[in-house]
Write a protein that holds these residues in place. Structure first.
Motif, PDB file in Angstrom:
ATOM      1  N   VAL A 105       1.057  -0.999   0.056  1.00  0.00           N
ATOM      2  CA  VAL A 105      -0.002   0.252   0.095  1.00  0.00           C
ATOM      3  C   VAL A 105       0.918   1.246   0.013  1.00  0.00           C
ATOM      4  CG1 VAL A 105      -1.767   1.241   1.258  1.00  0.00           C
ATOM      5  CG2 VAL A 105      -1.904  -1.220   1.298  1.00  0.00           C
ATOM      6  N   ALA A 106       1.892   1.379   0.672  1.00  0.00           N
ATOM      7  CA  ALA A 106       2.820   2.396   0.981  1.00  0.00           C
ATOM      8  C   ALA A 106       3.422   2.621  -0.500  1.00  0.00           C
ATOM      9  CB  ALA A 106       3.822   2.107   1.920  1.00  0.00           C
ATOM     10  N   LYS A 107       3.869   1.501  -1.187  1.00  0.00           N
ATOM     11  CA  LYS A 107       4.485   1.790  -2.546  1.00  0.00           C
ATOM     12  C   LYS A 107       3.436   2.180  -3.593  1.00  0.00           C
ATOM     13  CE  LYS A 107       7.137  -0.736  -6.028  1.00  0.00           C
ATOM     14  NZ  LYS A 107       6.525   0.194  -7.089  1.00  0.00           N
ATOM     15  N   CYS A 108       2.179   1.913  -3.417  1.00  0.00           N
ATOM     16  CA  CYS A 108       1.217   2.391  -4.547  1.00  0.00           C
ATOM     17  C   CYS A 108       0.941   3.787  -4.143  1.00  0.00           C
ATOM     18  CB  CYS A 108      -0.076   1.497  -4.253  1.00  0.00           C
ATOM     19  SG  CYS A 108      -0.107  -0.012  -4.756  1.00  0.00           S
ATOM     20  N   PHE A 109       1.111   4.227  -2.972  1.00  0.00           N
ATOM     21  CA  PHE A 109       0.720   5.565  -2.431  1.00  0.00           C
ATOM     22  C   PHE A 109       2.187   6.427  -2.957  1.00  0.00           C
ATOM     23  CE2 PHE A 109      -2.391   4.657   0.942  1.00  0.00           C
ATOM     24  CZ  PHE A 109      -3.546   5.539   0.414  1.00  0.00           C
TER      25      PHE A 109
END
Length: 270
Positions: A226-230
């Motif tokens: 999720v952090a990478k997608c953000f």
């Protein structure tokens, strides 16, 4: 002549999922968008009341789609006094995401030291004493996910809960792309929101914190993804966070930045 009704049976779960995927593609994709006037024309040609019926059904479906994604609750002001006809279906979805108007316009700041240029991470704000509160779309006064606000004397940042699924990133990126291409016509509030979220939740610890505070809900399995997608959400875009005409959250960002700087000075001299 009586109308003939054909019973096609109850569609299977797989067929419903496939139909939903097709519909989402038609609405979400930035490329190959069907101009809205073409849909109007199709409606005119298919039935006597076709134009109004098609427009009403498409508009209602778009609202249901955004509610289903938990991106909004109340209907947007896209009707009178100034009716707006969307350019295409993606634009129609975009029209459902309008932040609540501020009680007062942000004060202009000409001092370079007041410029913030970017948001700090959620963990940095938390360290400075800022609390986070996730809000459900069912709560009173909630309209859409863009309604971010400060409460408690600037100590609590209230953020509408973002329910993340596999469609979230595609829809947000395409809405940002729509704004990048047509900023003068449609504004840049979705871009401002995406920049806010992407910089607040760009590390695993930030996603973990925001998940605990009910600001983010996801089923990706781990916070790293999720952090990478953000972190990748707003790569390559043109956006000036210090321009209140461009960034509806500019004043909020400025207040939080001053709070963070003040906290850092107290920590160093305490």
């Amino acid at each position: 002549m009586r109308p003939v009704t054909v019973d096609v049976g109850v569609p299977s779960a797989n067929s419903r999922a496939e139909a939903l995927a097709v519909v989402r593609d038609v609405f979400y994709l930035a490329e190959n968008q069907i101009p809205f006037f073409v849909l109007q024309k199709i409606g005119e040609l298919t039935a006597l009341d076709g134009k109004d019926r098609v427009i009403n059904e498409i508009t209602e479906y778009a609202l249901d789609l955004m509610r289903g994604q938990k991106y909004k609750e109340a209907a947007p002001a896209i009707m009178p006094p100034q009716p707006t006809v969307p350019g295409n279906l993606l634009h129609l979805l975009h029209m459902h995401l309008k932040p609540a108007p501020l009680s007062a316009p942000p004060a202009a700041t000409g001092n370079d030291s007041d410029q913030v240029r970017r948001w700090r991470s959620a963990t940095e704000y938390s360290f400075a004493g800022v609390k986070f509160k996730g809000l459900s779309m069912k709560e009173k006064g909630m309209r859409c996910i863009l309604d971010v606000k400060l409460n408690g004397g600037g100590g609590t940042l209230e953020v509408p809960r973002l329910d993340i699924d596999n469609e979230t990133w595609r829809l947000l990126r395409n809405l940002v792309e729509l704004e990048q291409r047509n900023r003068e016509a449609v504004g840049s509030h979705v871009t401002a929101y995406c920049v806010f979220m992407s910089q607040m939740a760009c590390t695993t610890k930030d996603v973990e914190l925001l998940s605990k505070r009910d600001v983010i809900v996801h089923g990706h399995g781990n916070n790293d993804e999720v952090a990478k997608c953000f972190a990748d959400l707003c790569k390559g875009i043109q956006f000036d966070p210090d321009d209140p005409e461009c960034n509806y959250l500019q004043e909020t960002c400025s207040i939080l930045e001053k709070r963070s700087r003040s906290s850092s000075r107290k920590w160093m001299h305490g």
